[in-house]
Scaffold this motif. Sequence first.
Motif: not given
Length: 274
Positions: A199-200, A232-241, A264-268, A271-274
């Motif tokens: 994931x890193x 890992x999903x959030x950091x790759x920008x896959x916030x919705x998933x 980093x789960x606080x990013x959910x 962060x907004x989907x792009x």
Amino acid sequence: MAEMNQKGCPPNVVTFNMLISFLCRRGLVEPAMEVLDQIPKCGCTPNSLSYNPILHAFCKQKEMDRAMAFVELMVSRGCYPDIVSYNTLLTALCRGGEVDAAVELLHQLKGKGCTPVLISYNTVIDGLTKAGKTEEALELLNEMVTKGLQPDIITYSTISSGLCREDRIEEAIRAFCKVQEMGIRPNAVLYNAILLGLCKRRETHNAIDLFAYMVSNGCMPNESTYTILIEGLAYEGLVKEARELLAELCSRGVVSKSLINKGAIRLLDETTDT
């Protein structure tokens, strides 16, 4: 103790050892030392079980100077430290960041009449990897194998975690394969180390494949496993998933809702989907 003598039941070394252990568990080291000094006066001989609880208490309190001096006291009184004594010191040195001193002590054990055991090596290997000295940890792994000690799942999990922290994921995967070749079933700690490394590197798709392999091979994921995948999903920008996975896991009671506030789960929520 005096009352026991009066009743015709004089204390023996086991009685003293129990009292010393009881006092040390409650942090009463000085009274425990006083009891230790009373043992010879009652016609008994202290043994390693008399000294080790006090040594452990000094280490727990991070009083390493007193711990080292106490070992010298043991020797001066004719009670030589055993492998439990030295493993206590090794653990305390590594936790205190004195990894080089732990390595030196490990290599001195043979000359002190003690043969290092698996837990001795695992303790120092863990200290080395956490200090960013994975190469030295690998050398120690080779040393223990040369001396006939068989590494276990803890050894390889520790090594893999160190390798992944240094982005040496290919080597970590080789260690993972080695475990399986030895007939040892990888545990969640080992899987999590590889998952985190992937994931890193933003290789979450590979991490998900490994997760599927983990489940199919009967290894139960833990909360850390899910944390790694969601982050890992959030950091790759896959916030919705990531949100969907977290929501599903929470609804199924697989993870606690407190997980949302971790790392980093606080990013959910931020962060907004792009």
